[in-house]
Structures are given as structure tokens and as C-alpha cells.
Design a protein around this motif. Structure first.
Motif, PDB file in Angstrom:
ATOM      1  N   ASP A 158       0.807  -1.261  -0.034  1.00 54.58           N
ATOM      2  CA  ASP A 158       0.032   0.011  -0.066  1.00 54.58           C
ATOM      3  C   ASP A 158       0.869   1.179  -0.031  1.00 54.58           C
ATOM      4  O   ASP A 158       0.326   2.349   0.042  1.00 54.58           O
ATOM      5  N   LYS A 159       2.085   0.994   0.001  1.00 56.83           N
ATOM      6  CA  LYS A 159       3.061   2.381  -0.239  1.00 56.83           C
ATOM      7  C   LYS A 159       3.561   2.595  -1.431  1.00 56.83           C
ATOM      8  O   LYS A 159       3.265   3.696  -1.989  1.00 56.83           O
ATOM      9  N   CYS A 160       3.947   1.526  -2.221  1.00 57.74           N
ATOM     10  CA  CYS A 160       4.503   1.698  -3.750  1.00 57.74           C
ATOM     11  C   CYS A 160       3.614   1.077  -4.765  1.00 57.74           C
ATOM     12  O   CYS A 160       3.903   1.258  -6.008  1.00 57.74           O
ATOM     13  N   GLU A 680       8.967   3.797  -5.063  1.00 63.30           N
ATOM     14  CA  GLU A 680       9.096   3.596  -6.394  1.00 63.30           C
ATOM     15  C   GLU A 680       7.749   4.255  -7.138  1.00 63.30           C
ATOM     16  O   GLU A 680       6.634   4.205  -6.471  1.00 63.30           O
ATOM     17  N   GLY A 681       7.867   4.959  -7.807  1.00 60.39           N
ATOM     18  CA  GLY A 681       6.807   5.779  -8.606  1.00 60.39           C
ATOM     19  C   GLY A 681       6.835   7.315  -8.364  1.00 60.39           C
ATOM     20  O   GLY A 681       6.063   8.081  -9.294  1.00 60.39           O
ATOM     21  N   GLY A 682       7.704   7.810  -7.293  1.00 62.44           N
ATOM     22  CA  GLY A 682       7.769   9.090  -7.373  1.00 62.44           C
ATOM     23  C   GLY A 682       8.666   9.681  -8.498  1.00 62.44           C
ATOM     24  O   GLY A 682       9.275   9.003  -9.184  1.00 62.44           O
ATOM     25  N   GLN A 683       8.369  11.106  -8.860  1.00 62.07           N
ATOM     26  CA  GLN A 683       8.757  11.596  -9.921  1.00 62.07           C
ATOM     27  C   GLN A 683       9.484  12.882  -9.716  1.00 62.07           C
ATOM     28  O   GLN A 683       8.955  13.610  -8.768  1.00 62.07           O
ATOM     29  N   PRO A 684      10.500  13.417 -10.308  1.00 65.15           N
ATOM     30  CA  PRO A 684      11.266  14.519 -10.056  1.00 65.15           C
ATOM     31  C   PRO A 684      10.382  15.671 -10.140  1.00 65.15           C
ATOM     32  O   PRO A 684       9.429  15.662 -11.077  1.00 65.15           O
TER      33      PRO A 684
END
Length: 689
Positions: A158-160, A680-684
Motif C-alpha cells: 500500500d506504499k508503492c 518507487e513511482g515518485g517523479q522529479p
């Protein structure tokens, strides 16, 4: 406007426990959308059912000393009572353990077999070391193999949002016994969905069926490489439907028959109403809309379309995906009393409060929504009670004897402004941007109340010659109120019904907001909605704590539930560096924290502690940062990593160059430095909230 035929589903609640306020985000969101569609004149069905199969149901029935059928019947009655208490109105509420569902499972399985998409394989799976029973994914918890977040279930994080098998978890623990599980082997059946890769890529990336972030997630995590075969069976003993030709030794995994339950529940409705099932699931005239949480997007956006495509059924027109609920900025907690059951909420608070608050928070994206209990009270009181209901209560008492004016008075264009807002509000509802819809509606209330206050009918009524003027003012106020209630009707149906009683006209169509009422009687005003009482909120929290404590004592919950205790976290770091002075929220938001990617890292020879980092905030935006992490990290190991940076710090002139920000890290310094990572999945460029 041509009427649409729409079939709407919400995810099937699992029949192994009661409904809580986190579940209700989805069912209320869906109910609002369905009510809106019906108010617009569209033919719209709201279909749901209990998800009833799996080892968990079998074990719960055993603990209750009853049959599985008795257990799921009891749970279904409780679920329907909870939903009804929150005005969630299904057109049919079924069960996946039904003859209709078994029949459709056989049909879809036959289609998969006919196209050569089924194969068998011996797999390693987990068994409880104490009982020896096979452990379903949700009966195993451990650390996510992708992002390393602790306390994740054995099917997805449920985090990534990563999906995996329980066997992939790091340090898995059985939630039944609290002990590490043991491995064993069993034959499983698999579906080759890679054969449908091209179709799934086209369907998910079309830009029409999914939110952009969902389409991007599926492309980046799954569709960029061959799809893994889907494990769709479990060995006996298992509560569910046995796979034909296996002599009762193999059963369809719950995720195979659960979505088919949408179709089975529709079939029940069709049989009850004499309708053709194919008109809803095989007709190009029908739109299928699914509402689900982001934790099950993988199943609904890959496996489910593959099944429907193979069997020749309608594909979803849209899968609407929402985020999770937090309470007071944190995950719902039994210990804090914020893990609130629906039935417990209903003992203490009006369901209209929650329906409106959720609507005011829900946007069209996957963002989690936070139920801040102070804001909850303030928002409901300010909007529903002070702005809306009070407008009716103050105006109605002056015209209870005379009724509304025979002709609609001059209101300076207020009613027409409200009528003109119809399309914008409708578009916000249609796109599930309820928070925007609520803001637009409250803007109407913000114009209606000053009109009434400035006209001051309570002063004019003292002069008998002003009786007609008083009637006109109240006619305007009550029509503006009713117009607002037409737009709010999908969200607060109970208030809409009370409005119909007050003004003698039911709200039946969206266009009711286009024409004012005149010459009709006004009933004596009766109480509609009281303000939220903080004592009631606290009583709900306290009862939730008591329920959690009683359940823990009764069930002897394993120590794995207490993460801090299990990991042995020391108090040393906090004692070494106590918390700073309290700051306000306004102070905090001044710091602009952003996700950034390290695009280059190099040593600063003249400095003992510093590395020179070049950070990307997306596109061409670059920042140079000198970070004191030299003793803890090698420059080559940092390139490509996502970090968190304070992006709006004033540039700092240093001996070695200009530092344009700061990266976030913990630790005491030297080798004891730990950069904060990004799942994982975060974006600059994304802001960190």
C-alpha cells in the motif's frame, strides 16, 4: 440530450469483516456518481456484492463454529445494514457464492481454455508452521520486496502499489500464528495474459479508460516487459468454486471469481426485472464504470479486461480509481481509535456529515484523502449548517402562512447565475472532481446568504405594509436554497428529501435547478441538521478504542501488529536530539520540499565532508547542491537515485561554489548519514507534502 445506459460497480467488500469508514470512501463516492447520473436522466444501475471466497472465510467460519454459508450470510446482512445507514443505494447487492457466479465462472474459464491460455505449474507457497494450512496472501505480512516498506500484505504494497506473491515478502510472518511460515509445493493453474499484451497496452494507454497516473504506472511497472502468467487457483481445502475437471482438488482463486461477481449480481437484477443480461454486458449501448481503490488497480486494469476480452463481454468504459483514507494525517489506527467501524460512526454521528465531507475532499486523481477531525467538524458546520440549512430555516418561518409569491421576484440575477453554473457543476460530478463541485455550489450559497441578510425580512415584517416584500424576499431565498439542494442532492439525499417535504416538490431532475417555484405552499420548518458536536466525535473515538482493545484480547492478536515493539526501536536518537520547538502549519509550508533525481555526483577534494550533486527537478530544471554525505556515500552509487530536497532555500555562497538547496537526511553525521528516499513511482518535481 440523449439518455445514457450506464452500469456502475464498486469493488466487492470482503465478507470477512465489517465495513469501516475507509471502505466508505469508495461506496459513497460511487453512490454520489450514480445519483448524479440518475438525476441527469440517465439509466444507471449500481451493482455490488460481497466477495465471499477464500481460506480466510473458511477459518472465520470455523472460529464461529458455523458453516461458511451461515458466516457469509450473517456478514452480508451486516454489510447491507451499514451501507443503508449511509444512504448507499445499490440496485442489486449479491454474493460471489451464487449459482449465477458459478455459471459465469465456468463460461469465462471455458473461453480461456478454448484459446489455449490455461496451463499448470508446480509452485512454492507458504503454509502456517503451526496449523499446516495454506496461507492466503492476506494472511501473510512482511516487508515489501520492492520499496522495503514494513508490514505489507502478501499480495501488494500500500506504499508503492507493487504487486507480488507472498513468497516474495522479506521476513514474512503468518498473521494467524505470528510465526514465520514454512514453504511447500502445490500444483496451480495459470492464465497466460502475455498473449493479450498488445490489446492491454492499447486499452490502458488510450487516454480514455484510466487516469493518466494509472496508465503511466501500468506502463512503467508491467507493460514495458512481458507480463507474468496469472496464478488463478488454490489447492483444497478452500472455500470457493472448484475448477471443472479437477475432482474438487483445485479451486479458483478469489481474484478470479470476484470481478465476475459484478456480472453475476447484474444477472440477478436482470432476472428479477425481466431484462436481458446481454443488454448490459454485451451491448455497445451500455457504458461499464468501475470504482475501485488504488491497491487493486493491477487486477482491474490488466487481468479483468483480459478476461472480458477473451469471453466477448463489454470492456469497462472507465475505471475510476481513488486513494486511501487517513485520519488526522495518519493511517487509520485501532490504538488511536481512528479505525472506526461504520456501525460505530452511526451510533454517534449523522451520515450526512460524512457524505458531504468526503465529497468536499474527493478529487479526480489518486491522492489519498485525510479526515482531519477538527476540519470535519468545522467544514460541515460552516457549509451545510450555516450556509445551506440555515438559509432555509430563516426564510421558511416568514412564509409558512402565505407560501411563495405568485410570480418570481427580481433577485438581481442570482437565480440565473445559479442556473448558469449547472454545466460546470455537472462536469465536476461527471469527472469525479467532487471537491470542485462542492466549491462551486458553496459559491452559490455565499451569494444567497448576503442577499437575505441585506434584505433583513425580520425587520421589514414589523411593518404590515411590507408583507408582500417579505414574501418576495423569502421566495427568492427559498428558491436559491432549493437550487443549491438540487445540485447537492447526489451528496446529501436525506437533506434533499427534507427539502421536498418543506417546499412540497420532490427533486427529480437536474433541470429542476433551472426553474423557480412560485405560488406553492411552504410547510412549517422542521429541524434538518444540527451542528457537529465535538463530544460525539470523541465518544466515537473512545468506543473504537474500546472495541479494538476487546478484539485484541479476545483474538490474542500476535505481537507482529506492534511494529515498534517488534523491531526494538531505541529511544536513543530522540534523546540525543530532542524535538524542536513547535511550529505552525504556515511555518512548515514555507519550505518547498521536492522530489529530485541525482543526475551527477562528484567529490569535492578540498572538503572532508562534501559531495557536489547536480539534481534534476524534471525537464531542464537543474540545481547544484553541496551535501555533507562524503563519508557515507560513494558518488557513483548516487547517480540516478531519487532524493528529497528543500528547493526554495536561498542560494548559499560557499568556498567551492554556489549551493542551491539542501537534500534531506537523518543520522548523526560522518558515516552515520542516511538520505531520505522516495518510494518507487515518485517523479522529479513532485512536491512532498
Amino acid at each position: 440530450m440523449t439518455s445514457r445506459q450506464i452500469l456502475v460497480t464498486a469493488a466487492l467488500p470482503y465478507a470477512n469483516g465489517p465495513i469501516h469508514i475507509g471502505h466508505l470512501v469508495e461506496y459513497i463516492q460511487t453512490d454520489i456518481w450514480v445519483r448524479f447520473q440518475k438525476l441527469r436522466g440517465n439509466r444507471c444501475l449500481y451493482i455490488c456484492a460481497d466477495d465471499t471466497h477464500g481460506t480466510a472465510i473458511m477459518k472465520s467460519a470455523r472460529q464461529r463454529n458455523c458453516t461458511e454459508q451461515q458466516f457469509i450470510d450473517e456478514m452480508q446482512a451486516a454489510h447491507q445494514q451499514d451501507f443503508s445507514g449511509f444512504d448507499v443505494a445499490f440496485d442489486n447487492y449479491g454474493s460471489t457464492h451464487s449459482p449465477e457466479n458459478r455459471e459465469l465462472c465456468h463460461e469465462i474459464w471455458g473461453s480461456l481454455e478454448a484459446q489455449g491460455l490455461i496451463r499448470q505449474q508446480v509452485v512454492v507457497e507458504l503454509f502456517d508452521s503451526q496449523s499446516g494450512e495454506s496461507l492466503p496472501d492476506r494472511f501473510v505480512m512482511g516487508t515489501c520486496p520492492k520499496c522495503k516498506s514494513p508490514d505489507q500484505y502478501g499480495d501488494n504494497c500500500d506504499k508503492c502499489s507493487a504487486t507480488y506473491s507472498a513468497i516474495d515478502l522479506i521476513d514474512p510472518v503468518s498473521t494467524t500464528s505470528g510465526e514465520p511460515p514454512v514453504q511447500g509445493e502445490a500444483v496451480h493453474y495459470f492464465v497466460n495474459i502475455e498473449a493479450l499484451h498488445e490489446f492491454l497496452d492499447e486499452w490502458t494507454q488510450s487516454g480514455h479508460h484510466l487516469q493518466d497516473e494509472v496508465a503511466n504506472y501500468l506502463k512503467g511497472h508491467f507493460l514495458h516487459e512481458p507480463l507474468r502468467d496469472w496464478d488463478v487457483s488454490r489447492p483444497a481445502p478452500y472455500f470457493g468454486f472448484d475448477i471443472p475437471g479437477t475432482d474438487g482438488q483445485h479451486f479458483w482463486y478469489v481474484w478470479f471469481d470476484a470481478p465476475i461477481g459484478y456480472m453475476a449480481s447484474t444477472k440477478q437484477w436482470c432476472e428479477r426485472h425481466g431484462e436481458d443480461f446481454n443488454d448490459w454486458w454485451k451491448s455497445s449501448q451500455t457504458e461499464v464504470h468501475h470504482f475501485i481503490g488504488k491497491d487493486i488497480q493491477y487486477f482491474h486494469c490488466l487481468f479483468w479486461p483480459a478476461m472480458l476480452k477473451t469471453a466477448g463481454y463489454n470492456l469497462p468504459e472507465k475505471v475510476h480509481i481513488h486513494g486511501f483514507l487517513t485520519v488526522n494525517g495518519r493511517k487509520m489506527s485501532k490504538r488511536d481509535g481512528t479505525f472506526v467501524m461504520a456501525a460505530t460512526y452511526l451510533k454517534h454521528l449523522n451520515p450526512t456529515y460524512l457524505r458531504y465531507y468526503y465529497a468536499a475532499k474527493l478529487g479526480s486523481r489518486l491522492d489519498d484523502i485525510d479526515m482531519n477531525l477538527d476540519e470535519f467538524q468545522a467544514k460541515v458546520d460552516a457549509d451545510l449548517v450555516n450556509k445551506v440549512v440555515n438559509l432555509a430555516s430563516r426564510a421558511a418561518k416568514f412564509v409558512a402562512d402565505t407560501g411563495l409569491s405568485a410570480a418570481y421576484p427580481d433577485d438581481g440575477g442570482l437565480f440565473q447565475q445559479g442556473a448558469a453554473a449547472s454545466d460546470a457543476i455537472a462536469e465536476a460530478y461527471e469527472t469525479c472532481n467532487y471537491s470542485r463541485a462542492m466549491r462551486l455550489i458553496m459559491e452559490l450559497a455565499d451569494r444567497a446568504n448576503p442577499y437575505f441578510d441585506d434584505a433583513a425580512p425580520w425587520v421589514l415584517r414589523k411593518d404590515p405594509e411590507q408583507a408582500d416584500r417579505v414574501q418576495d424576499i423569502c421566495t427568492v431565498a427559498l428558491n436559491l436554497y432549493r437550487q443549491i439542494m438540487v445540485y447537492l442532492a447526489p451528496v446529501v439525499p436525506e437533506l434533499a428529501d427534507k427539502t421536498a417535504t418543506l417546499l412540497g416538490q420532490p427533486i427529480t431532475h437536474w433541470d429542476d435547478a433551472q426553474t423557480p417555484l412560485t405560488g406553492s405552499p411552504v410547510a412549517t420548518f422542521k429541524h434538518m441538521l444540527k451542528r457537529v458536536d465535538a463530544k460525539d466525535i470523541q465518544a466515537m473515538i473512545e468506543e473504537s478504542k474500546e472495541q479494538a482493545a476487546a478484539a485484541a484480547e479476545t483474538n490474542n492478536e500476535p505481537a507482529v501488529a506492534d511494529v515498534a515493539a517488534a523491531t526494538g526501536d531505541s529511544a536513543g536518537p530522540l534523546q540525543a536530539e530532542p524535538l524542536a520547538e513547535q511550529c505552525t502549519f504556515d511555518d512548515f509550508v514555507k519550505v518547498d520540499l521536492r522530489v529530485a533525481r541525482v543526475v551527477s555526483a562528484e567529490d569535492v577534494p578540498e572538503a572532508n565532508k562534501l559531495l557536489k550533486l547536480t539534481l534534476s527537478l524534471g525537464g531542464e530544471e537543474r540545481r547544484t547542491v553541496f551535501a555533507g554525505i562524503k563519508q557515507a556515500y560513494q558518488p557513483e552509487d548516487l547517480v540516478g537515485r531519487l532524493v528529497v530536497m528543500a528547493a526554495n532555500l536561498a542560494p548559499r555562497k560557499m568556498k567551492f561554489g554556489l549551493s542551491e538547496g539542501m537534500i534531506l537526511a537523518s543520522g548523526g553525521g560522518g558515516k552515520e548519514v542516511f538520505m531520505l528516499g522516495v518510494d518507487e513511482g515518485g517523479q522529479p518535481g513532485q512536491r512532498v507534502h
